[in-house]
Design an enzyme around this catalytic site. Structure first.
Site, PDB file in Angstrom:
ATOM      1  N   HIS A 139      -2.512  38.530  -6.558  1.00  0.00           N
ATOM      2  CA  HIS A 139      -3.116  37.443  -5.784  1.00  0.00           C
ATOM      3  C   HIS A 139      -4.068  36.582  -6.616  1.00  0.00           C
ATOM      4  CE1 HIS A 139      -6.645  40.145  -5.354  1.00  0.00           C
ATOM      5  NE2 HIS A 139      -7.320  39.038  -5.083  1.00  0.00           N
ATOM      6  N   ASP A 144       0.868  43.774  -4.901  1.00  0.00           N
ATOM      7  CA  ASP A 144      -0.202  42.957  -5.462  1.00  0.00           C
ATOM      8  C   ASP A 144      -0.423  43.242  -6.946  1.00  0.00           C
ATOM      9  OD1 ASP A 144      -2.108  40.904  -5.269  1.00  0.00           O
ATOM     10  OD2 ASP A 144      -3.742  42.335  -4.999  1.00  0.00           O
ATOM     11  N   GLY A 184     -14.439  38.936  -8.765  1.00  0.00           N
ATOM     12  CA  GLY A 184     -13.749  38.909 -10.047  1.00  0.00           C
ATOM     13  C   GLY A 184     -13.309  40.269 -10.546  1.00  0.00           C
ATOM     14  N   SER A 205     -11.052  42.178  -9.030  1.00  0.00           N
ATOM     15  CA  SER A 205      -9.638  42.425  -8.741  1.00  0.00           C
ATOM     16  C   SER A 205      -8.824  42.374 -10.030  1.00  0.00           C
ATOM     17  CB  SER A 205      -9.097  41.394  -7.753  1.00  0.00           C
ATOM     18  OG  SER A 205      -9.460  41.709  -6.431  1.00  0.00           O
ATOM     19  N   LEU A 208      17.417  45.462   6.023  1.00  0.00           N
ATOM     20  CA  LEU A 208      18.387  45.887   7.025  1.00  0.00           C
ATOM     21  C   LEU A 208      18.610  44.812   8.077  1.00  0.00           C
ATOM     22  CD1 LEU A 208      20.131  48.341   7.741  1.00  0.00           C
ATOM     23  CD2 LEU A 208      18.209  49.249   9.062  1.00  0.00           C
ATOM     24  N   GLY A 209      17.543  44.151   8.493  1.00  0.00           N
ATOM     25  CA  GLY A 209      17.680  43.060   9.449  1.00  0.00           C
ATOM     26  C   GLY A 209      17.598  43.495  10.900  1.00  0.00           C
ATOM     27  N   VAL A 210      16.651  44.391  11.202  1.00  0.00           N
ATOM     28  CA  VAL A 210      16.493  44.848  12.577  1.00  0.00           C
ATOM     29  C   VAL A 210      15.041  44.683  13.017  1.00  0.00           C
ATOM     30  CG1 VAL A 210      18.349  46.544  12.360  1.00  0.00           C
ATOM     31  CG2 VAL A 210      15.979  47.254  11.934  1.00  0.00           C
TER      32      VAL A 210
END
Length: 302
Positions: free
Chosen positions: A52, A82, A155, A157, A207-209
């Site tokens: 980030h 991240d 700073g 991170s 999967l798309g559920v």
């Protein structure tokens, strides 16, 4: 008692030495408009930092502990964990040492950062919690995380959390849990970094559920031939998704994937690893009270 025999002096000196050791591998990362962030050298030419804080893909520079400034390029990045790996224009960094064994609750630790050219900064604390898996605010699932009461100054991170010998226990970040500070354990961070160096990204299955956890009725548990009390009721299936193509239906109760039980959404997410992307994968569902196995070719999440 002489000054050198004072246990507080001995501890203080040990911590100062630990900071100095880890500081040699902790760098400043200039990759965003605001305050610079920190990073840790995992090889002479590779810097691991928080994703980030890398707000651009070009015009990124790193300042080493000797105050030399080098340009870098993005090797790979993963928003879900991240983490981003940068490559220095030439091998110039001192490599950090990874801690072994892993962190323990109650262990004394130091959070380090190099947020400006004035030098290293540090704060002291203990490991207050070890948990996981946890769903991140960046669309991923972190298998494990650490919490510490060491203060994460602005700073920090991308900088390291180290033990009293200056060995890296994890990578500090405020980019995973809505601004709250978490630590990505070093073993996991190094593993993800290795994947980013090899492939430039971390693959995750799709999967798309849409689903919600439900209790499995006692009568249907017998069909599973294992101890499992909950599964995922499929309440929506995306058109054209792997789930639809593979034959999953709204109303199915998903109870297993790739031979492993699935009882909640986080467990499903953890099963959708990069290894099964594009693979024909058995999905176990309860349908009409009976256990069915549907073969689905897993897609890749964008």
């Amino acid at each position: 008692m002489t000054l050198t025999d004072n246990p507080l002096t001995v501890l203080s000196d040990a911590m100062a030495e630990a900071v100095a050791k880890a500081a040699a591998a902790t760098v400043l990362v200039n990759a965003r408009r605001r305050l610079p962030a920190s990073g840790i050298a995992i090889a002479a030419d590779l810097i691991l930092t928080a994703d980030h804080v890398v707000e651009r893909d070009e015009d990124i520079s790193v300042i080493l502990p000797d105050d030399s400034q080098l340009t870098t390029s993005v090797v790979g990045r993963d928003a879900g964990s991240d983490l981003t790996v940068l490559r220095l224009e030439r091998p110039s960094a001192a490599t950090a040492e990874q801690a072994s064994p892993a962190a323990r609750i109650g262990q004394l630790v130091l959070a380090l950062g190099r947020p400006n050219r004035e030098g290293i900064q540090a704060s002291l604390g203990v490991v207050s919690a070890i948990g996981g898996p946890v769903r991140t605010g960046r669309g991923g699932l972190l298998d494990k995380y650490l919490r510490t009461d060491a203060i994460p100054y602005p700073g920090f991170s991308g900088g390291p959390l180290v033990d009293t010998q200056g060995r890296v226990l994890g990578i500090n970040t405020s980019g995973l849990a809505r601004g709250a500070s978490l630590v990505i354990p070093a073993g996991l961070a190094w593993q993800i970094a290795e994947t980013l160096v090899k492939h430039g990204r971390v693959r995750r299955g799709f999967l798309g559920v849409r689903s919600q956890p439900v209790d499995i009725p006692a009568a249907q548990r017998k069909a599973l031939s294992r101890q499992q009390s909950s599964g995922l009721l499929l309440v929506g299936i995306e058109p054209g998704s792997p789930a639809e193509v593979g034959g999953l239906l709204v109303g199915d109760i998903l109870v297993g994937l790739a031979g492993q039980p699935v009882s909640d959404p986080d467990e499903l997410l953890s099963r959708l690893t990069g290894e099964i992307v594009a693979q024909a994968t058995p999905v176990e569902v309860l349908r009409g009270g009976d256990l069915h196995t549907v073969t689905v070719t897993i897609g890749e999440r964008n």
